[in-house]
Design a protein around this motif. Structure first.
Motif, PDB file in Angstrom:
ATOM      1  N   MET B   1       0.644  -1.178   0.009  1.00 28.61           N
ATOM      2  CA  MET B   1      -0.002   0.216   0.080  1.00 28.61           C
ATOM      3  C   MET B   1       0.886   1.284   0.026  1.00 28.61           C
ATOM      4  SD  MET B   1      -2.835   1.161   2.799  1.00 28.61           S
ATOM      5  CE  MET B   1      -3.439  -0.458   2.968  1.00 28.61           C
ATOM      6  N   SER B   2       0.470   2.420  -0.646  1.00 26.04           N
ATOM      7  CA  SER B   2       1.180   3.467  -0.982  1.00 26.04           C
ATOM      8  C   SER B   2       1.091   4.258   0.322  1.00 26.04           C
ATOM      9  CB  SER B   2       0.872   4.514  -1.914  1.00 26.04           C
ATOM     10  OG  SER B   2       0.759   3.668  -3.376  1.00 26.04           O
ATOM     11  N   ASP B   3       2.200   4.996   1.103  1.00 25.10           N
ATOM     12  CA  ASP B   3       1.925   5.869   2.017  1.00 25.10           C
ATOM     13  C   ASP B   3       1.624   7.288   1.599  1.00 25.10           C
ATOM     14  OD1 ASP B   3       4.420   6.673   1.397  1.00 25.10           O
ATOM     15  OD2 ASP B   3       5.367   5.910   3.063  1.00 25.10           O
ATOM     16  N   GLN B   4       1.418   8.395   2.466  1.00 27.61           N
ATOM     17  CA  GLN B   4       1.107   9.630   1.908  1.00 27.61           C
ATOM     18  C   GLN B   4       2.235  10.258   1.123  1.00 27.61           C
ATOM     19  OE1 GLN B   4       0.004  12.258   5.095  1.00 27.61           O
ATOM     20  NE2 GLN B   4      -1.756  11.089   5.722  1.00 27.61           N
ATOM     21  N   LYS B   5       3.629  10.052   1.509  1.00 29.32           N
ATOM     22  CA  LYS B   5       4.629  10.324   0.636  1.00 29.32           C
ATOM     23  C   LYS B   5       4.856   9.959  -0.529  1.00 29.32           C
ATOM     24  CE  LYS B   5       9.759  10.874   1.144  1.00 29.32           C
ATOM     25  NZ  LYS B   5      10.798  10.386   1.506  1.00 29.32           N
ATOM     26  N   ASP B   6       4.571   8.784  -0.758  1.00 25.88           N
ATOM     27  CA  ASP B   6       4.481   8.008  -2.040  1.00 25.88           C
ATOM     28  C   ASP B   6       3.444   8.769  -2.856  1.00 25.88           C
ATOM     29  OD1 ASP B   6       5.024   4.805  -0.874  1.00 25.88           O
ATOM     30  OD2 ASP B   6       6.550   6.463  -1.627  1.00 25.88           O
ATOM     31  N   LEU B   7       2.325   9.111  -2.709  1.00 27.08           N
ATOM     32  CA  LEU B   7       1.252   9.544  -3.143  1.00 27.08           C
ATOM     33  C   LEU B   7       1.413  10.781  -3.633  1.00 27.08           C
ATOM     34  CD1 LEU B   7      -2.152   8.393  -1.637  1.00 27.08           C
ATOM     35  CD2 LEU B   7      -1.172   7.371  -3.805  1.00 27.08           C
ATOM     36  N   LEU B   8       1.848  11.689  -2.844  1.00 26.69           N
ATOM     37  CA  LEU B   8       2.434  13.214  -3.232  1.00 26.69           C
ATOM     38  C   LEU B   8       3.543  13.177  -4.229  1.00 26.69           C
ATOM     39  CD1 LEU B   8       2.404  16.137  -2.615  1.00 26.69           C
ATOM     40  CD2 LEU B   8       4.071  15.775  -0.688  1.00 26.69           C
ATOM     41  N   GLY B   9       4.274  12.069  -3.926  1.00 19.96           N
ATOM     42  CA  GLY B   9       5.634  11.894  -4.987  1.00 19.96           C
ATOM     43  C   GLY B   9       4.776  11.574  -6.330  1.00 19.96           C
ATOM     44  N   LEU B  10       3.838  10.843  -6.471  1.00 19.07           N
ATOM     45  CA  LEU B  10       3.113  10.382  -7.697  1.00 19.07           C
ATOM     46  C   LEU B  10       2.455  11.439  -8.249  1.00 19.07           C
ATOM     47  CD1 LEU B  10       2.561   8.230  -9.636  1.00 19.07           C
ATOM     48  CD2 LEU B  10       0.555   7.491  -8.187  1.00 19.07           C
ATOM     49  N   PHE B  11       1.819  12.257  -7.458  1.00 21.58           N
ATOM     50  CA  PHE B  11       0.983  13.539  -7.982  1.00 21.58           C
ATOM     51  C   PHE B  11       2.188  14.446  -8.739  1.00 21.58           C
ATOM     52  CE2 PHE B  11      -0.132  17.975  -7.593  1.00 21.58           C
ATOM     53  CZ  PHE B  11      -1.274  17.878  -8.326  1.00 21.58           C
ATOM     54  N   LYS B  12       3.307  14.753  -7.982  1.00 17.73           N
ATOM     55  CA  LYS B  12       4.421  15.625  -8.674  1.00 17.73           C
ATOM     56  C   LYS B  12       4.756  14.976 -10.075  1.00 17.73           C
ATOM     57  CE  LYS B  12       6.080  17.376  -4.379  1.00 17.73           C
ATOM     58  NZ  LYS B  12       7.344  17.368  -3.497  1.00 17.73           N
ATOM     59  N   THR B  13       4.919  13.582  -9.986  1.00 21.35           N
ATOM     60  CA  THR B  13       5.461  13.081 -11.234  1.00 21.35           C
ATOM     61  C   THR B  13       4.543  13.191 -12.388  1.00 21.35           C
ATOM     62  OG1 THR B  13       6.963  11.431  -9.955  1.00 21.35           O
ATOM     63  CG2 THR B  13       6.438  10.865 -12.161  1.00 21.35           C
ATOM     64  N   ALA B  15       1.868  15.082 -12.572  1.00 22.07           N
ATOM     65  CA  ALA B  15       1.708  16.516 -13.023  1.00 22.07           C
ATOM     66  C   ALA B  15       2.627  17.241 -13.906  1.00 22.07           C
ATOM     67  CB  ALA B  15       1.307  17.511 -11.562  1.00 22.07           C
ATOM     68  N   GLU B  16       3.779  16.762 -13.483  1.00 21.25           N
ATOM     69  CA  GLU B  16       5.041  17.324 -14.385  1.00 21.25           C
ATOM     70  C   GLU B  16       5.022  16.559 -15.757  1.00 21.25           C
ATOM     71  OE1 GLU B  16       8.142  17.953 -10.548  1.00 21.25           O
ATOM     72  OE2 GLU B  16       8.396  16.395 -12.113  1.00 21.25           O
ATOM     73  N   ARG B  17       4.312  15.408 -15.844  1.00 18.98           N
ATOM     74  CA  ARG B  17       4.402  14.790 -17.132  1.00 18.98           C
ATOM     75  C   ARG B  17       3.108  15.469 -17.836  1.00 18.98           C
ATOM     76  NH1 ARG B  17       4.593   9.300 -15.782  1.00 18.98           N
ATOM     77  NH2 ARG B  17       2.356   9.037 -15.625  1.00 18.98           N
ATOM     78  N   VAL B  18       1.996  15.694 -17.296  1.00 17.11           N
ATOM     79  CA  VAL B  18       1.022  16.229 -17.950  1.00 17.11           C
ATOM     80  C   VAL B  18       0.989  17.691 -18.216  1.00 17.11           C
ATOM     81  CG1 VAL B  18      -1.588  16.887 -17.602  1.00 17.11           C
ATOM     82  CG2 VAL B  18      -0.488  14.699 -16.824  1.00 17.11           C
ATOM     83  N   ASP B  19       1.617  18.564 -17.129  1.00 15.04           N
ATOM     84  CA  ASP B  19       1.712  19.923 -17.506  1.00 15.04           C
ATOM     85  C   ASP B  19       3.223  20.586 -18.005  1.00 15.04           C
ATOM     86  OD1 ASP B  19      -0.820  20.891 -17.290  1.00 15.04           O
ATOM     87  OD2 ASP B  19      -0.253  22.271 -15.685  1.00 15.04           O
ATOM     88  N   ARG B  20       4.009  19.508 -18.072  1.00 14.50           N
ATOM     89  CA  ARG B  20       5.510  19.820 -18.493  1.00 14.50           C
ATOM     90  C   ARG B  20       6.026  21.024 -17.809  1.00 14.50           C
ATOM     91  NH1 ARG B  20       4.272  18.701 -25.222  1.00 14.50           N
ATOM     92  NH2 ARG B  20       3.390  16.490 -24.799  1.00 14.50           N
ATOM     93  N   SER B  22       7.698  22.114 -13.522  1.00 14.47           N
ATOM     94  CA  SER B  22       8.088  21.525 -12.246  1.00 14.47           C
ATOM     95  C   SER B  22       6.825  21.729 -11.068  1.00 14.47           C
ATOM     96  CB  SER B  22       9.318  22.023 -11.794  1.00 14.47           C
ATOM     97  OG  SER B  22       9.720  21.577 -10.447  1.00 14.47           O
ATOM     98  N   PHE B  23       6.785  20.649 -10.389  1.00 15.95           N
ATOM     99  CA  PHE B  23       5.838  20.700  -9.326  1.00 15.95           C
ATOM    100  C   PHE B  23       6.623  20.421  -7.938  1.00 15.95           C
ATOM    101  CE2 PHE B  23       2.883  20.722 -12.653  1.00 15.95           C
ATOM    102  CZ  PHE B  23       1.832  21.403 -12.149  1.00 15.95           C
ATOM    103  N   GLU B  24       7.829  20.298  -7.875  1.00 14.36           N
ATOM    104  CA  GLU B  24       8.787  20.095  -7.072  1.00 14.36           C
ATOM    105  C   GLU B  24       8.176  20.775  -5.460  1.00 14.36           C
ATOM    106  OE1 GLU B  24      10.967  18.038  -5.045  1.00 14.36           O
ATOM    107  OE2 GLU B  24      10.758  17.890  -7.111  1.00 14.36           O
ATOM    108  N   THR B  25       7.871  21.916  -5.509  1.00  8.82           N
ATOM    109  CA  THR B  25       7.560  22.671  -4.136  1.00  8.82           C
ATOM    110  C   THR B  25       6.049  22.266  -3.664  1.00  8.82           C
ATOM    111  OG1 THR B  25       6.739  24.515  -5.274  1.00  8.82           O
ATOM    112  CG2 THR B  25       9.292  24.394  -4.579  1.00  8.82           C
ATOM    113  N   VAL B  26       5.433  21.508  -4.489  1.00  9.42           N
ATOM    114  CA  VAL B  26       4.049  21.149  -4.015  1.00  9.42           C
ATOM    115  C   VAL B  26       3.874  20.328  -2.629  1.00  9.42           C
ATOM    116  CG1 VAL B  26       1.972  19.966  -4.703  1.00  9.42           C
ATOM    117  CG2 VAL B  26       3.110  21.320  -6.433  1.00  9.42           C
ATOM    118  N   GLY B  36      -2.226  26.380 -10.994  1.00  2.00           N
ATOM    119  CA  GLY B  36      -2.222  26.861 -12.395  1.00  2.00           C
ATOM    120  C   GLY B  36      -2.857  25.527 -13.305  1.00  2.00           C
ATOM    121  N   VAL B  37      -3.310  24.653 -12.637  1.00  4.30           N
ATOM    122  CA  VAL B  37      -3.767  23.272 -13.153  1.00  4.30           C
ATOM    123  C   VAL B  37      -5.004  23.404 -13.590  1.00  4.30           C
ATOM    124  CG1 VAL B  37      -4.145  20.798 -12.869  1.00  4.30           C
ATOM    125  CG2 VAL B  37      -1.925  21.977 -11.779  1.00  4.30           C
ATOM    126  N   ASP B  38      -5.321  23.514 -14.897  1.00  2.00           N
ATOM    127  CA  ASP B  38      -6.924  23.799 -15.352  1.00  2.00           C
ATOM    128  C   ASP B  38      -7.353  22.221 -15.044  1.00  2.00           C
ATOM    129  OD1 ASP B  38      -6.343  22.010 -17.725  1.00  2.00           O
ATOM    130  OD2 ASP B  38      -6.019  23.858 -18.825  1.00  2.00           O
TER     131      ASP B  38
END
Lengths: 285, 80
Positions: B1-13, B15-20, B22-26, B36-38
């Motif tokens: 099971m993914s923990d909170q850190k993993d899910l935040l990391g997955l979101f960043k990865t 989001a970066e792929r979709v919006d091209r 950096s989302f590093e500070t999220v 700025g995500v539509d």
């Protein structure tokens, strides 16, 4: 509330001749009900009218109301194939109403009116409504949480227009899962805003909630693949007339309708949209 | 099971792929619209996270998502 007269004109009043090029001969602009793999669109549209008339328990001695009657395919079926005493239609499209009344079908009358604002003392023995509910609630109203109340007002009005013992054959397009794909989202947004402005496909759970306390749901059938097949056939037929459409109505009309019909085929295939038929019994007090 | 850190990391990865960009500070407290995500990109991010984790988030849950943490919580509930 929902689609206004101008918005309905955008959806249905491009030109009757334009729609005649790619719909079936009776101009059914709603999902057909297919019984076999090799059945024609024409036969499946007739079958749809039979299914809904059977859900409404239509017999020859009845006065039947068709809410959102389009170009009158169901009215004509009720008057000719089922021999009803009177078939009355309501549509918000002036072009559709004029077309139906010009045909002077014995026992058929069409009212050019917003159903929710239509004032009449008439009472009907049975109701049919085919894919009209998607014009009742706008996207903005749905976001404000008004959908169920708006649909309930519709079912209340239907109840008030009927005599005790009435049945209702209802068909609605449905919205299911929101796409996760950007192109599919953009295409559906285009259909909602350019082809059917002001309208929104209802969710099945909203209808099931709103139908109470006026109508009892006896049967619900989901025919999603039938609508995929219907829209694919409309698209195929429209493309056969591409040159005529571009010349007569302009390139934009052809391109908009090609995008819209292609989006419909995808939406039904991917479960973004569906189609349901309901057999409803009036709850008498 | 993914923990909170993993899910935040997955979101960043994702989001970066979709919006091209950096989302590093999220963080989980970041409001998605402030990033700025539509809405189209948001649905794409949700879809890619669903595919990655093999979960399905019901549409009615999506309207309640305001922050990145809200999205992670919806996913966590489906993973539990």
């Amino acid at each position: 509330m929902g689609s206004n007269k101008h918005e309905v004109q955008v959806s249905y009043d491009v030109s009757n001749e334009f729609f005649r090029l790619w719909l079936d001969e009776r101009m059914n602009y709603t999902c057909a009900t297919y019984e076999s793999d090799n059945q024609s669109l024409e036969a499946a549209q007739l079958n749809k009218l039979a299914v809904l008339s059977n859900f409404a328990k239509v017999t020859a001695d009845m006065r039947v109301l068709d809410i959102g009657c389009g170009w009158g395919a169901c009215l004509e079926y009720l008057a000719t194939a089922r021999g009803v005493k009177e078939a009355v239609g309501v549509t918000l499209s002036s072009a559709q109403a004029a077309e139906v009344n010009a045909r002077k079908i014995p026992g058929v009358r069409c009212v050019d009116s917003d159903f929710m604002k239509w004032e009449t003392d008439e009472k009907f023995d049975a109701l049919i409504s085919i894919c009209m509910m998607d014009h009742l609630c706008s996207p903005a109203e749905a976001r404000e949480g008004k959908a169920v109340d708006i649909y309930r007002a519709y079912f209340k009005k239907c109840w008030e227009l009927t005599r005790p013992g009435a049945w209702f054959g209802l068909q609605t397009i449905l919205r299911n899962r929101i796409p996760r794909d950007r192109k599919d989202l953009e295409d559906i947004y285009f259909c909602t805003h350019v082809i059917f402005p002001g309208g929104l496909n209802p969710r099945l759970e909203d209808i099931m909630q709103a139908v109470n306390p006026y109508w009892e749901v006896i049967t619900v059938k989901q025919n999603r693949k039938d609508y995929e097949r219907t829209t694919a056939e409309w698209l195929r037929r429209m493309r056969l007339h591409e040159a005529t459409i571009r010349t007569t109505w302009g390139a934009q009309v052809f391109e908009d309708y090609e995008r819209y019909l292609s989006t419909c085929v995808t939406a039904f295939d991917k479960f973004y949209s569906s189609l349901a038929q309901y057999e409803l019994r009036r709850l008498d007090r | 099971m993914s923990d909170q850190k993993d899910l935040l990391g997955l979101f960043k990865t994702v989001a970066e792929r979709v919006d091209r960009r950096s989302f590093e500070t999220v963080t989980r407290d970041s409001v998605i619209t402030d990033l700025g995500v539509d809405s189209l990109s948001m649905m794409q991010i949700v879809g890619e996270m669903e595919t990655e984790l093999n979960v399905q988030i019901p549409d009615e849950d999506l309207v309640e998502i305001v922050t990145v943490g809200d999205l992670c919580s919806k996913v966590e509930r489906r993973l539990a």
